[in-house]
Motif scaffolding. Structure first.
Motif, PDB file in Angstrom:
ATOM      1  N   ALA A   1     -10.105   9.432  13.642  1.00  0.00           N
ATOM      2  CA  ALA A   1     -11.154   9.947  12.754  1.00  0.00           C
ATOM      3  C   ALA A   1     -10.554  10.801  11.641  1.00  0.00           C
ATOM      4  N   ARG A   2      -9.559  11.620  11.971  1.00  0.00           N
ATOM      5  CA  ARG A   2      -8.913  12.443  10.940  1.00  0.00           C
ATOM      6  C   ARG A   2      -8.217  11.564   9.905  1.00  0.00           C
ATOM      7  N   TRP A   3      -7.584  10.504  10.372  1.00  0.00           N
ATOM      8  CA  TRP A   3      -6.922   9.577   9.446  1.00  0.00           C
ATOM      9  C   TRP A   3      -7.941   8.925   8.511  1.00  0.00           C
ATOM     10  N   GLU A   4      -9.084   8.517   9.059  1.00  0.00           N
ATOM     11  CA  GLU A   4     -10.117   7.886   8.234  1.00  0.00           C
ATOM     12  C   GLU A   4     -10.653   8.855   7.184  1.00  0.00           C
ATOM     13  N   ARG A   5     -10.813  10.124   7.560  1.00  0.00           N
ATOM     14  CA  ARG A   5     -11.315  11.104   6.590  1.00  0.00           C
ATOM     15  C   ARG A   5     -10.303  11.348   5.470  1.00  0.00           C
ATOM     16  N   ARG A   6      -9.025  11.342   5.799  1.00  0.00           N
ATOM     17  CA  ARG A   6      -7.997  11.622   4.796  1.00  0.00           C
ATOM     18  C   ARG A   6      -7.760  10.440   3.861  1.00  0.00           C
ATOM     19  N   THR A   7      -7.946   9.241   4.361  1.00  0.00           N
ATOM     20  CA  THR A   7      -7.601   8.054   3.564  1.00  0.00           C
ATOM     21  C   THR A   7      -8.814   7.349   2.976  1.00  0.00           C
ATOM     22  N   GLY A   8     -10.013   7.886   3.186  1.00  0.00           N
ATOM     23  CA  GLY A   8     -11.217   7.213   2.705  1.00  0.00           C
ATOM     24  C   GLY A   8     -11.204   6.978   1.205  1.00  0.00           C
ATOM     25  N   GLY A   9     -10.832   8.002   0.437  1.00  0.00           N
ATOM     26  CA  GLY A   9     -10.804   7.858  -1.010  1.00  0.00           C
ATOM     27  C   GLY A   9      -9.777   6.845  -1.480  1.00  0.00           C
ATOM     28  N   LEU A  10      -8.589   6.871  -0.871  1.00  0.00           N
ATOM     29  CA  LEU A  10      -7.537   5.926  -1.250  1.00  0.00           C
ATOM     30  C   LEU A  10      -7.954   4.492  -0.966  1.00  0.00           C
ATOM     31  N   LEU A  11      -8.584   4.270   0.179  1.00  0.00           N
ATOM     32  CA  LEU A  11      -9.015   2.914   0.529  1.00  0.00           C
ATOM     33  C   LEU A  11     -10.132   2.422  -0.393  1.00  0.00           C
ATOM     34  N   THR A  12     -11.019   3.329  -0.779  1.00  0.00           N
ATOM     35  CA  THR A  12     -12.070   2.949  -1.719  1.00  0.00           C
ATOM     36  C   THR A  12     -11.477   2.542  -3.059  1.00  0.00           C
ATOM     37  N   LEU A  13     -10.507   3.327  -3.538  1.00  0.00           N
ATOM     38  CA  LEU A  13      -9.839   2.991  -4.795  1.00  0.00           C
ATOM     39  C   LEU A  13      -9.097   1.663  -4.689  1.00  0.00           C
TER      40      LEU A  13
END
Length: 219
Positions: free
Chosen positions: A8-20
């Motif tokens: 869950a912490r990984w998903e929160r940190r990388t959410g913006g990068l994955l969206t971009l």
């Protein structure tokens, strides 16, 4: 209470990068499909490089979350959409729906009622899936012998009629890959239509049930 697991912490940190990365992948694929054959060789190479880099980001994200989960094949079963978009990265924009939900929770924004969320998510998914599907089918169809999908507008029209399960038949794919895409679009259209109509019917039943319990005015 928010999930504090490593995944869950990984998903929160990388959410913006994955969206971009999702936006860049879709934009690069759209330019490659719609601007070809007038696209210069350097621009075509840049599109390929962007798509490859975005896919690499998706692959790393999937591998890290699979590692954090510790469930091996169980992770694949519980993250079916992630597995599908890893193989078919053109569907990656569908994860925008999940990103929107995460942003709302993070900022404490009020959430729509369940029925509203189903309709909004289904509508957003239909738009993203329709655009991606139209690009993919146009890419394989517009130059095929005997095609009826000569322009991207034809592909958009075909996508709308397919997702809505109308299927006029005036525009139809003729290549094996195009027909395979059509099967996927039909299945998604049925699923999205079923989700929206089912949610709307359930909402109507609740409204009528509440009215019956309250009874007529002045009773």
């Amino acid at each position: 209470m928010d999930d504090d697991s490593p995944e869950a912490r990984w998903e929160r940190r990388t959410g913006g990068l994955l969206t971009l990365a999702s936006l860049l992948f879709l934009a690069a694929y759209a330019v490659r499909v719609l601007a070809e054959p007038a696209l210069p060789r350097a621009a075509r190479a840049a599109c390929y490089a962007t798509m490859l880099a975005a896919w690499a980001v998706f692959a790393v994200d999937y591998a890290v979350r699979w590692r954090f989960s510790g469930r091996r094949l169980g992770f694949v079963r519980t993250h079916l959409l992630d597995t599908i978009v890893l193989v078919l990265p053109l569907l990656r924009p569908l994860r925008f729906v999940k990103t929107y939900e995460r942003v709302q929770r993070r900022h404490g924004l009020p959430r729509l009622p369940l029925y509203g969320r189903v309709i909004v998510y289904a509508g957003t998914s239909a738009v993203l899936l329709g655009f991606s599907g139209a690009l993919a089918v146009y890419h394989h169809e517009h130059g095929a012998p005997g095609t009826t999908m000569r322009t991207f507008g034809d592909a958009i029209w075909w996508t709308c009629s397919t997702l809505s399960t109308v299927g006029y038949g005036d525009v139809a794919p003729v290549t094996p890959v195009g027909r395979l895409i059509a099967v996927g679009m039909m299945a998604c259209g049925l699923a999205l239509l079923g989700a929206v109509t089912g949610s709307f019917s359930s909402w109507l039943l609740q409204v009528f049930s509440r009215e019956d319990e309250e009874g007529p005015p002045g009773r």
